[in-house]
Design a protein around this motif. Structure first.
Motif, mmCIF file in Angstrom:
data_model
loop_
_atom_site.group_PDB
_atom_site.id
_atom_site.type_symbol
_atom_site.label_atom_id
_atom_site.label_comp_id
_atom_site.label_asym_id
_atom_site.label_seq_id
_atom_site.Cartn_x
_atom_site.Cartn_y
_atom_site.Cartn_z
ATOM 1 N N LEU A 101 0.873 -1.023 -0.087
ATOM 2 C CA LEU A 101 -0.141 -0.045 0.154
ATOM 3 C C LEU A 101 0.810 1.409 -0.063
ATOM 4 O O LEU A 101 0.642 2.215 -0.536
ATOM 5 N N VAL A 102 2.081 1.213 0.780
ATOM 6 C CA VAL A 102 2.812 2.283 0.841
ATOM 7 C C VAL A 102 3.384 2.529 -0.431
ATOM 8 O O VAL A 102 3.438 3.715 -0.968
ATOM 9 N N VAL A 103 3.869 1.609 -1.170
ATOM 10 C CA VAL A 103 4.482 1.740 -2.442
ATOM 11 C C VAL A 103 3.468 2.106 -3.501
ATOM 12 O O VAL A 103 3.749 2.928 -4.359
ATOM 13 N N GLY A 104 2.212 1.746 -3.358
ATOM 14 C CA GLY A 104 1.148 2.417 -4.140
ATOM 15 C C GLY A 104 0.784 3.629 -4.040
ATOM 16 O O GLY A 104 0.821 4.653 -5.031
ATOM 17 N N LEU A 105 1.019 4.174 -2.999
ATOM 18 C CA LEU A 105 0.578 5.704 -2.352
ATOM 19 C C LEU A 105 1.657 6.564 -3.018
ATOM 20 O O LEU A 105 1.647 7.255 -3.594
ATOM 21 N N VAL A 106 3.271 5.934 -2.562
ATOM 22 C CA VAL A 106 4.186 6.698 -3.144
ATOM 23 C C VAL A 106 4.127 6.910 -4.438
ATOM 24 O O VAL A 106 4.568 8.026 -5.211
ATOM 25 N N SER A 107 3.926 5.917 -5.433
ATOM 26 C CA SER A 107 4.051 5.923 -6.827
ATOM 27 C C SER A 107 2.805 6.772 -7.536
ATOM 28 O O SER A 107 2.794 7.242 -8.386
ATOM 29 N N GLY A 108 1.444 6.441 -6.658
ATOM 30 C CA GLY A 108 0.228 7.024 -7.288
ATOM 31 C C GLY A 108 0.119 8.318 -7.005
ATOM 32 O O GLY A 108 -0.566 8.855 -8.104
ATOM 33 N N VAL A 109 0.527 8.808 -5.873
ATOM 34 C CA VAL A 109 0.256 10.302 -5.886
ATOM 35 C C VAL A 109 0.677 11.177 -7.003
ATOM 36 O O VAL A 109 0.210 12.056 -7.472
ATOM 37 N N PRO A 110 2.235 10.978 -7.139
ATOM 38 C CA PRO A 110 2.791 12.077 -8.292
ATOM 39 C C PRO A 110 1.985 11.804 -9.621
ATOM 40 O O PRO A 110 1.785 12.607 -10.669
ATOM 41 N N GLY A 111 2.035 10.432 -9.849
ATOM 42 C CA GLY A 111 1.409 9.898 -11.310
ATOM 43 C C GLY A 111 0.169 10.526 -11.374
ATOM 44 O O GLY A 111 -0.285 10.931 -12.554
ATOM 45 N N LEU A 112 -0.681 10.392 -10.302
ATOM 46 C CA LEU A 112 -2.130 10.759 -10.657
ATOM 47 C C LEU A 112 -2.102 12.448 -10.623
ATOM 48 O O LEU A 112 -3.025 12.856 -11.133
ATOM 49 N N ARG A 113 -1.311 13.076 -9.719
ATOM 50 C CA ARG A 113 -1.489 14.600 -9.884
ATOM 51 C C ARG A 113 -1.103 15.081 -11.286
ATOM 52 O O ARG A 113 -1.543 16.057 -11.580
ATOM 53 N N LEU A 114 -0.064 14.434 -11.573
ATOM 54 C CA LEU A 114 0.354 14.980 -13.163
ATOM 55 C C LEU A 114 -0.712 14.764 -14.046
ATOM 56 O O LEU A 114 -0.645 15.132 -15.203
ATOM 57 N N GLY A 115 -1.416 13.583 -13.944
ATOM 58 C CA GLY A 115 -2.583 13.180 -15.282
ATOM 59 C C GLY A 115 -2.061 12.650 -16.223
ATOM 60 O O GLY A 115 -0.962 12.245 -16.575
ATOM 61 N N GLY A 116 -2.965 12.169 -17.178
ATOM 62 C CA GLY A 116 -2.653 11.381 -18.406
ATOM 63 C C GLY A 116 -2.094 10.210 -18.299
ATOM 64 O O GLY A 116 -2.585 9.395 -17.506
ATOM 65 N N TRP A 117 -1.053 10.137 -19.000
ATOM 66 C CA TRP A 117 -0.115 8.720 -18.976
ATOM 67 C C TRP A 117 0.646 8.794 -17.753
ATOM 68 O O TRP A 117 1.621 7.863 -17.752
ATOM 69 N N SER A 118 0.737 9.790 -17.131
ATOM 70 C CA SER A 118 1.888 9.796 -16.050
ATOM 71 C C SER A 118 1.968 8.531 -15.085
ATOM 72 O O SER A 118 2.895 7.972 -14.593
ATOM 73 N N LEU A 119 0.677 8.257 -14.587
ATOM 74 C CA LEU A 119 0.800 7.109 -13.772
ATOM 75 C C LEU A 119 1.281 5.851 -14.353
ATOM 76 O O LEU A 119 1.849 5.018 -13.667
#
Length: 607
Positions: A101-119
């Protein structure tokens, strides 16, 4: 045949999956050998990872490849604490799921904030980083040689035997898929599908796009972490080769082939990949090529995967059974007269609002006021800024200058989902209806932000969740009756004719008891009967106290319904007033209808 089908459909939807789980539990006692037992275990571990991807891709509409990194996090966490003497398997499962879950949050927060294909890109790089991270901490992880010396797992102090371990894997898989199934068939699952259809639509219903995507990504990390813990305890050895890009592509192929928008499609896809492709002698050498072929094959020939094919067959059988019983599909409810509840409208004030896109001035010093218990119409030629104005009120565009307020609350600059929660609801020029939802489910999605029940409440079916679900259903039936769609509750929402889809959008925008409703070209595509239903509904909403703003090209309908009309031309308010005034305004006639009055008062059309 159809009688048998009706009996099968009368069973609870969880009955057949539960039966499959019981059969899996009993296989070792039926004489299944170790080799087959191991294949079943590996299939279930793969299915857990795939189910996490399905939550992201199939339901929330986000492609994320990072589940392999979460899988690795769960495995190495279990292996390291196992070597340290913490061998209780339930402790390892909890800590491993938390690590994932921690790995998911650490990678997900910046990817989702940038939007598009960033995640997709950030999660892809997670996979590439796994070998390097393991090498950096090779004294603990074993680096590229793998982690050895993992202690035998225990359960309440007793070593776990091979048969107990098999049962443990099956039980965890059953519990997870029950968890996921309860989420997917709840209002949260509907919200995920709304998000997949359109983030714009989701935000218009008061759904925070970022939080909802992050919730899906975080939930998807949990089964990957659980699978990692179980994998670490399978052979008491972890190799970095288990977390490569090829494995990630295998997970993606299993999701697409089994059906990403399906709970149990993960099991189907994992079974095909594990028992089919991985039995090939040269799979390791040609893994990417074989997996890529499966992706193409599944994506081209099976829209929605094997589970999608199954769902189409089920719908056909349902239709035939209903037809034989003398019912048409979706006619499970009769139209009924529904009263419009008293609505607390708000005063919508737009003051000197301007908006430019680059050098193009879309709106210039536009002001208008829409009052409760009145219909305010906005008309004008194409390109005059009508929809831009609605988008600014809804929070999709920021104002360059000016103020937009609901009563005393300024809403300009607020995120669109907060504007929706403030009481602004709307329809769209092109009906925005999610796929794979029934009519009543699509309308129920409009109440997601007005009544809250947590994901855990949905999973455990708490009294609060059941109460809200009953209220969702009751309110959806009421507003569908209001718009004349009460007899089509169970029809596929996205397969309705255009006119009915527009009326469905109106119902969805009303179910949350808004203060202001914005209707964008809502009459387009309606036949005469549907127009009468719509016109009667708008008048009843006005009488109930709602603030109604309508953008419409049907000038006669506007004259019939509006209390006040604002006319836009080239981004500015050209005129405003009562319908009788606007109808006789020479400039409006010229700009909007193309009618020019000559010097003696004679109207010349098209002059």
């Amino acid at each position: 045949m159809l009688a048998l089908w009706l009996k099968i459909r009368a069973l609870p939807t969880w009955a057949l999956p539960l039966l499959l789980g019981i059969v899996l539990l009993l296989l070792p006692s039926l004489g299944m050998n170790y080799g087959m037992t191991r294949q079943v275990i590996l299939t279930l571990l793969l299915a857990l990872i795939v189910s996490g991807l399905n939550l992201n891709l199939g339901y929330a509409g986000e492609l994320a490849m990072g589940h392999i990194a979460m899988y690795a996090a769960g495995a190495y966490t279990a292996g390291l604490i196992g070597k340290a003497g913490i061998t209780e398997i339930w402790v390892q499962l909890l800590v491993g799921a938390l690590a994932a879950l921690v790995v998911g949050l650490v990678s997900g927060v910046p990817g989702l904030r940038l939007g598009g294909w960033s995640l997709a890109m950030t999660s892809f790089f997670l996979i590439l980083l796994i070998p390097d991270v393991l090498s950096i901490f090779k004294e603990s992880t074993g680096g590229r040689n793998g982690l050895t010396g993992i202690a035998t797992p225990t359960l309440f102090g007793e070593p776990v035997t091979e048969n107990q371990y098999y049962v443990l894997v099956v039980v965890i898989a059953i519990l997870w898929f029950a968890f996921m199934r309860n989420v997917v068939v709840s209002r949260h699952g509907t919200a995920f599908q709304v998000l997949k259809q359109s983030p714009v639509l989701a935000s218009s219903l008061g759904i925070s796009v970022f939080r909802m995507k992050l919730s899906a990504y975080a939930l998807g990390a949990i089964p990957a972490g659980l699978a990692g813990v179980l994998f670490a305890n399978l052979d008491m050895f972890i190799s970095p080769e288990a977390f490569t890009f090829t494995v990630a592509m295998t997970v993606l192929a299993a999701s697409i082939f089994g059906g990403s928008a399906s709970v149990y499609g993960a099991l189907v896809g994992a079974g095909v990949l594990q028992f089919g492709l991985n039995q090939a002698t040269n799979f390791q050498e040609y893994g990417l090529i074989i997996t890529g072929g499966f992706l193409l094959f599944g994506g081209v020939l099976f829209s929605g995967g094997i589970a999608g094919v199954g769902q189409k067959i089920v719908r056909k059988l349902d239709y035939k059974a209903a037809e034989q019983a003398g019912r048409s599909k979706g006619s499970s409810a009769e139209n009924a007269v529904a009263d419009v509840e008293v609505l607390q409208g708000a005063n919508l004030s737009v003051q000197t609002v301007s908006k430019a896109f680059g050098g193009n001035k879309a709106l210039s010093q536009v002001s208008l006021e829409a009052k409760p218990g009145a219909v305010t119409a906005i008309i004008g030629p194409n390109g005059s800024g009508k929809t831009t104005l609605l988008n600014m009120i809804s929070g999709y565009y920021e104002t360059d200058e000016g103020v937009i307020a609901l009563d005393d609350l300024q809403i300009q600059g607020q995120p669109s989902y907060k504007v929706a929660r403030s009481g602004v609801s709307r329809t769209f020029q092109t009906p925005n209806i999610p796929k794979n939802l029934s009519v009543i489910e699509a309308v129920e999605s409009g109440r997601y932000s007005t009544q809250r029940a947590s994901i855990l409440q949905a999973v455990f079916r708490t009294p609060k969740f059941r109460r809200i679900r009953r209220e969702d259903r009751s309110e959806a039936q009421r507003v569908l009756n209001l718009v004349g769609l009460g007899s089509q509750l169970n029809a596929d929402a996205d397969s309705l004719p255009l006119g009915n889809r527009r009326l469905l959008e109106v119902a969805r925008s009303l179910i949350g008891s808004p203060k202001v409703i914005l209707l964008d070209e809502v009459a387009s595509g309606l036949d005469e009967d549907e127009l009468d239903v719509l016109a009667d509904l708008i008048l009843r909403l006005r009488e109930a106290g709602l603030t109604v703003v309508i953008v419409e090209h049907n000038f006669q309908l506007v004259l019939r319904l509006a209390d006040v009309i604002y006319v836009l031309a080239q981004g500015s308010v050209m005129a405003h007033g009562a319908p009788a005034e606007i109808e006789k305004n020479p400039r409006v006639m010229e700009e909007y209808l193309g009618i020019v009055s000559d010097s003696d008062g004679t109207s010349l059309v098209g002059a």
